[in-house]
Scaffold this motif. Structure first.
Motif, PDB file in Angstrom:
ATOM      1  N   ARG A  20      38.359  43.610  63.488  1.00  0.00           N
ATOM      2  CA  ARG A  20      37.507  43.762  62.306  1.00  0.00           C
ATOM      3  C   ARG A  20      36.739  45.075  62.332  1.00  0.00           C
ATOM      4  NH1 ARG A  20      37.287  38.379  63.821  1.00  0.00           N
ATOM      5  NH2 ARG A  20      37.763  36.849  62.188  1.00  0.00           N
ATOM      6  N   SER A  21      36.513  45.606  63.505  1.00  0.00           N
ATOM      7  CA  SER A  21      35.769  46.861  63.638  1.00  0.00           C
ATOM      8  C   SER A  21      36.694  47.938  64.188  1.00  0.00           C
ATOM      9  CB  SER A  21      34.568  46.685  64.585  1.00  0.00           C
ATOM     10  OG  SER A  21      35.014  46.374  65.896  1.00  0.00           O
ATOM     11  N   GLN A  22      36.445  49.172  63.776  1.00  0.00           N
ATOM     12  CA  GLN A  22      37.251  50.289  64.244  1.00  0.00           C
ATOM     13  C   GLN A  22      37.033  50.574  65.725  1.00  0.00           C
ATOM     14  OE1 GLN A  22      39.616  51.893  62.517  1.00  0.00           O
ATOM     15  NE2 GLN A  22      39.223  50.456  60.831  1.00  0.00           N
ATOM     16  N   LEU A  23      35.942  50.045  66.267  1.00  0.00           N
ATOM     17  CA  LEU A  23      35.629  50.294  67.669  1.00  0.00           C
ATOM     18  C   LEU A  23      36.715  49.750  68.593  1.00  0.00           C
ATOM     19  CD1 LEU A  23      33.479  51.429  69.617  1.00  0.00           C
ATOM     20  CD2 LEU A  23      32.437  49.160  69.648  1.00  0.00           C
ATOM     21  N   PHE A  24      37.266  48.577  68.256  1.00  0.00           N
ATOM     22  CA  PHE A  24      38.259  47.928  69.113  1.00  0.00           C
ATOM     23  C   PHE A  24      39.640  47.911  68.478  1.00  0.00           C
ATOM     24  CE2 PHE A  24      34.262  46.078  70.630  1.00  0.00           C
ATOM     25  CZ  PHE A  24      34.409  46.265  71.989  1.00  0.00           C
ATOM     26  N   ALA A  25      39.839  48.602  67.349  1.00  0.00           N
ATOM     27  CA  ALA A  25      41.145  48.587  66.689  1.00  0.00           C
ATOM     28  C   ALA A  25      42.226  49.187  67.593  1.00  0.00           C
ATOM     29  CB  ALA A  25      41.069  49.345  65.368  1.00  0.00           C
ATOM     30  N   THR A  26      41.915  50.331  68.195  1.00  0.00           N
ATOM     31  CA  THR A  26      42.890  50.977  69.071  1.00  0.00           C
ATOM     32  C   THR A  26      43.158  50.143  70.312  1.00  0.00           C
ATOM     33  OG1 THR A  26      42.116  53.137  68.293  1.00  0.00           O
ATOM     34  CG2 THR A  26      43.424  53.091  70.314  1.00  0.00           C
ATOM     35  N   LEU A  27      42.100  49.540  70.871  1.00  0.00           N
ATOM     36  CA  LEU A  27      42.271  48.700  72.062  1.00  0.00           C
ATOM     37  C   LEU A  27      43.131  47.487  71.742  1.00  0.00           C
ATOM     38  CD1 LEU A  27      41.585  48.040  74.991  1.00  0.00           C
ATOM     39  CD2 LEU A  27      39.482  46.963  74.190  1.00  0.00           C
ATOM     40  N   SER A  28      42.913  46.864  70.581  1.00  0.00           N
ATOM     41  CA  SER A  28      43.705  45.709  70.189  1.00  0.00           C
ATOM     42  C   SER A  28      45.170  46.082  70.009  1.00  0.00           C
ATOM     43  CB  SER A  28      43.136  45.120  68.894  1.00  0.00           C
ATOM     44  OG  SER A  28      43.916  44.024  68.450  1.00  0.00           O
ATOM     45  N   GLU A  29      45.426  47.210  69.337  1.00  0.00           N
ATOM     46  CA  GLU A  29      46.802  47.650  69.150  1.00  0.00           C
ATOM     47  C   GLU A  29      47.464  47.983  70.489  1.00  0.00           C
ATOM     48  OE1 GLU A  29      46.500  50.919  66.510  1.00  0.00           O
ATOM     49  OE2 GLU A  29      45.903  49.717  64.764  1.00  0.00           O
ATOM     50  N   THR A  30      46.711  48.606  71.383  1.00  0.00           N
ATOM     51  CA  THR A  30      47.262  48.948  72.700  1.00  0.00           C
ATOM     52  C   THR A  30      47.596  47.696  73.497  1.00  0.00           C
ATOM     53  OG1 THR A  30      45.957  50.987  72.724  1.00  0.00           O
ATOM     54  CG2 THR A  30      46.830  50.209  74.827  1.00  0.00           C
ATOM     55  N   MET A  31      46.711  46.687  73.431  1.00  0.00           N
ATOM     56  CA  MET A  31      46.973  45.448  74.152  1.00  0.00           C
ATOM     57  C   MET A  31      48.200  44.728  73.590  1.00  0.00           C
ATOM     58  SD  MET A  31      44.493  42.217  74.934  1.00  0.00           S
ATOM     59  CE  MET A  31      43.819  43.027  76.372  1.00  0.00           C
ATOM     60  N   ASN A  32      48.320  44.698  72.268  1.00  0.00           N
ATOM     61  CA  ASN A  32      49.486  44.063  71.668  1.00  0.00           C
ATOM     62  C   ASN A  32      50.762  44.809  72.025  1.00  0.00           C
ATOM     63  OD1 ASN A  32      47.945  42.064  70.460  1.00  0.00           O
ATOM     64  ND2 ASN A  32      47.739  43.145  68.535  1.00  0.00           N
ATOM     65  N   GLY A  33      50.682  46.142  72.021  1.00  0.00           N
ATOM     66  CA  GLY A  33      51.846  46.920  72.431  1.00  0.00           C
ATOM     67  C   GLY A  33      52.219  46.657  73.883  1.00  0.00           C
ATOM     68  N   MET A  34      51.205  46.540  74.737  1.00  0.00           N
ATOM     69  CA  MET A  34      51.455  46.227  76.141  1.00  0.00           C
ATOM     70  C   MET A  34      52.096  44.854  76.281  1.00  0.00           C
ATOM     71  SD  MET A  34      48.691  45.565  79.177  1.00  0.00           S
ATOM     72  CE  MET A  34      48.271  44.026  78.347  1.00  0.00           C
ATOM     73  N   ALA A  35      51.585  43.855  75.534  1.00  0.00           N
ATOM     74  CA  ALA A  35      52.127  42.503  75.602  1.00  0.00           C
ATOM     75  C   ALA A  35      53.584  42.472  75.138  1.00  0.00           C
ATOM     76  CB  ALA A  35      51.276  41.558  74.754  1.00  0.00           C
ATOM     77  N   GLU A  36      53.870  43.195  74.044  1.00  0.00           N
ATOM     78  CA  GLU A  36      55.253  43.243  73.568  1.00  0.00           C
ATOM     79  C   GLU A  36      56.158  43.910  74.602  1.00  0.00           C
ATOM     80  OE1 GLU A  36      55.217  45.183  69.833  1.00  0.00           O
ATOM     81  OE2 GLU A  36      54.091  43.592  68.801  1.00  0.00           O
ATOM     82  N   ARG A  37      55.631  44.955  75.242  1.00  0.00           N
ATOM     83  CA  ARG A  37      56.429  45.649  76.252  1.00  0.00           C
ATOM     84  C   ARG A  37      56.693  44.747  77.450  1.00  0.00           C
ATOM     85  NH1 ARG A  37      60.236  49.223  76.216  1.00  0.00           N
ATOM     86  NH2 ARG A  37      60.333  50.539  78.069  1.00  0.00           N
ATOM     87  N   VAL A  38      55.672  44.044  77.903  1.00  0.00           N
ATOM     88  CA  VAL A  38      55.847  43.123  79.034  1.00  0.00           C
ATOM     89  C   VAL A  38      56.827  42.013  78.674  1.00  0.00           C
ATOM     90  CG1 VAL A  38      54.671  41.416  80.453  1.00  0.00           C
ATOM     91  CG2 VAL A  38      53.602  43.624  80.058  1.00  0.00           C
ATOM     92  N   GLN A  39      56.674  41.458  77.459  1.00  0.00           N
ATOM     93  CA  GLN A  39      57.577  40.396  77.027  1.00  0.00           C
ATOM     94  C   GLN A  39      59.017  40.900  76.948  1.00  0.00           C
ATOM     95  OE1 GLN A  39      56.761  38.836  73.124  1.00  0.00           O
ATOM     96  NE2 GLN A  39      57.600  36.836  73.611  1.00  0.00           N
ATOM     97  N   LYS A  40      59.176  42.124  76.446  1.00  0.00           N
ATOM     98  CA  LYS A  40      60.519  42.682  76.345  1.00  0.00           C
ATOM     99  C   LYS A  40      61.116  42.932  77.726  1.00  0.00           C
ATOM    100  CE  LYS A  40      63.031  46.436  74.048  1.00  0.00           C
ATOM    101  NZ  LYS A  40      62.893  47.649  73.201  1.00  0.00           N
ATOM    102  N   LEU A  41      60.286  43.436  78.655  1.00  0.00           N
ATOM    103  CA  LEU A  41      60.781  43.684  80.010  1.00  0.00           C
ATOM    104  C   LEU A  41      61.175  42.384  80.704  1.00  0.00           C
ATOM    105  CD1 LEU A  41      58.285  46.430  81.236  1.00  0.00           C
ATOM    106  CD2 LEU A  41      60.700  46.728  80.686  1.00  0.00           C
TER     107      LEU A  41
END
Length: 476
Positions: A231-252
């Protein structure tokens, strides 16, 4: 029509559950509780307000110190008339009655009036103020907020003050106006700041709690967990990075399970043949038969070596896409050379290359290491299923280069044309040893084309068999 075993789905589910169980055991479980919104709010509030108050008081001290000379001059001009009137009133009286007269005047003022001897002020006033006093000017004691003025040439000094209301004994039961104004100002400032901070902290807390919960789910082995949009721009990048990390781990993990299941399945056949050949080798003394069994085992070893090499190549593309190194090539000559390099694998097949639809002297950007790997895999696949003829053609459409590999084989059913690009996927009719592969060549070819920003697709060929098309941009 696929080569999937009946119990493969169940085995895959069991493998996924086992992987999650292993992660739950091996990874430390997050035991922290929920973030307290009130605690977060008060921590921010106290830190921000404390910093703001400290800055305000520091600025007030610096400004008041810098302006002290200006305020002293203003105070002297403001009080000079009053002090002069008091001095004139005293001079109308005999000096012996000055103390009595000053007490009478003191009752008419809201601040104190007094007369003291000059000699008593040397220990009270600063040297600069003493000089002003002896020169007939008004001396100011900042600590006591008191003014001093020498009465003519006498040894007596008029004392006026303390001037501040908080030092006035008559107003001890009242809060000074300055303090009341400051309290009101700070109260309103704190209230407004608290309301604004609340509306800012609440979405931040929600994002922080959502990210914490997602991290906990991932730590517990739930690799499908994702953080909701911030909801806030403060954690938008962190949230996207975590989701990208989760997708990468799941794919691996999915790639790891896929490779483990596929390789273990593919290893069974050559190992079983080698075991059978060893048993037959110990049971026969005929040189010709022993030679045939040795050749069979060498073929199986080559097959195992090729399986491992192909699996590692696929795993490398799945784990992290290598950085492409594009270079410009004369495309018609490059295509002819690549087809000629694998032409011998086509046995008695008629392999034709048609570049007539290409512009003269066409240059195309490609990775000279990865793209040949993709093209050769497609050609090997065509060699397996073609009956008599293979046609390799190329054309340029909308600034994209297209390579078509057509064969006159049995073709691919429409419902299987996308599925054949998945790893370890083979049609049932490819199970025999003469044509059966590992189901990785087409998967690697698509990864190479994705690396080039293009795609690989399967369709029906004009020759009656399958057509594979590789397409990517001419200029990268």
């Amino acid at each position: 029509m696929t080569g999937t075993e009946p119990g493969e789905a169940t085995a895959r589910e069991r493998s996924q559950g086992l992987a999650r169980s292993l992660f739950r055991v091996s990874l430390p479980r997050w035991r922290g509780g929920r973030y307290s919104l009130s605690k977060l709010f008060f921590n921010f509030y106290l830190l921000a307000m404390g910093s703001f108050v400290a800055i305000a008081f520091t600025a007030d001290f610096v400004i008041s110190t810098a302006q002290r000379g200006i305020t002293d001059d203003y105070a002297r001009r403001f009080m000079r008339g009053t002090i002069t009137l008091i001095e004139d009133e005293l001079f109308r009286q005999p000096r012996s009655t000055w103390q009595k007269k000053i007490k009478q005047l003191d009752e008419k003022f809201s601040y104190r009036l007094n007369i003291v001897e000059r000699i008593t002020l040397d220990a009270i006033l600063k040297p600069q103020q003493v000089l002003k006093l002896d020169a007939g000017d008004i001396a100011i004691d900042h600590d006591g907020d008191i003014m001093y003025h020498r009465l003519g040439n006498s040894s007596q000094v008029l004392v006026v003050g303390p001037l501040a209301s908080n030092r006035n004994p008559e107003l001890k039961d009242r809060l000074p106006l300055e303090v009341r104004l400051r309290l009101l100002t700070w109260s309103l400032t704190g209230l407004i700041f608290g309301i604004a901070l609340w509306f800012w902290v609440r979405p931040v807390w929600r994002d922080l709690e959502a990210i914490r919960q997602t991290a906990r789910d991932l730590g517990d082995g739930d690799f499908e967990a994702r953080s909701p949009p911030a909801r806030s721009q403060l954690f938008a990048t962190l949230s996207e990075t975590m989701n990208g990390m989760a997708e990468r781990v799941q794919k691996l993990l999915a790639t790891h399970r896929e490779l483990s299941c596929g390789i273990s399945h593919e290893l069974r056949t050559p190992i079983a043949r080698m075991r059978f050949a060893l048993e037959m080798l110990s049971a026969t003394d005929q040189p010709a038969e022993r030679e045939r069994l040795w050749e069979m085992m060498e073929d199986d070893l080559d097959e195992l070596d090729h399986l491992i090499d192909t699996s590692l190549t696929y795993a490398r593309f799945e784990r992290e896409a290598p950085e492409p190194h594009f270079s410009s090539v004369r495309f018609a000559n490059w295509l002819l050379d690549e087809v000629d390099s694998v032409r011998l694998l086509g046995r008695q097949l008629e392999v034709t290359v048609d570049t007539s639809n290409l512009p003269d002297d066409l240059n195309v950007d490609l990775d000279r290491k990865a793209m040949p790997y993709a093209l050769r895999n497609i050609l090997r696949n065509a060699f397996k299923y073609a009956g008599h003829k293979i046609l390799v053609s190329a054309e340029v459409i909308d600034e994209r280069i297209l390579i078509h590999i057509d064969d006159d084989g049995i073709g691919i059913p429409p419902e299987e044309r996308e599925h054949v690009f998945s790893a370890f996927t083979r049609l049932d009719r490819s199970r025999d040893r003469s044509t059966g592969g590992y189901g990785l060549g087409l998967a690697i070819a698509r990864r190479v084309l994705e690396l080039h920003g293009g795609t690989a697709i399967a369709d029906a060929a004009p020759l009656g068999g399958a057509r594979f098309t590789l397409a990517w941009k001419v200029q990268q």
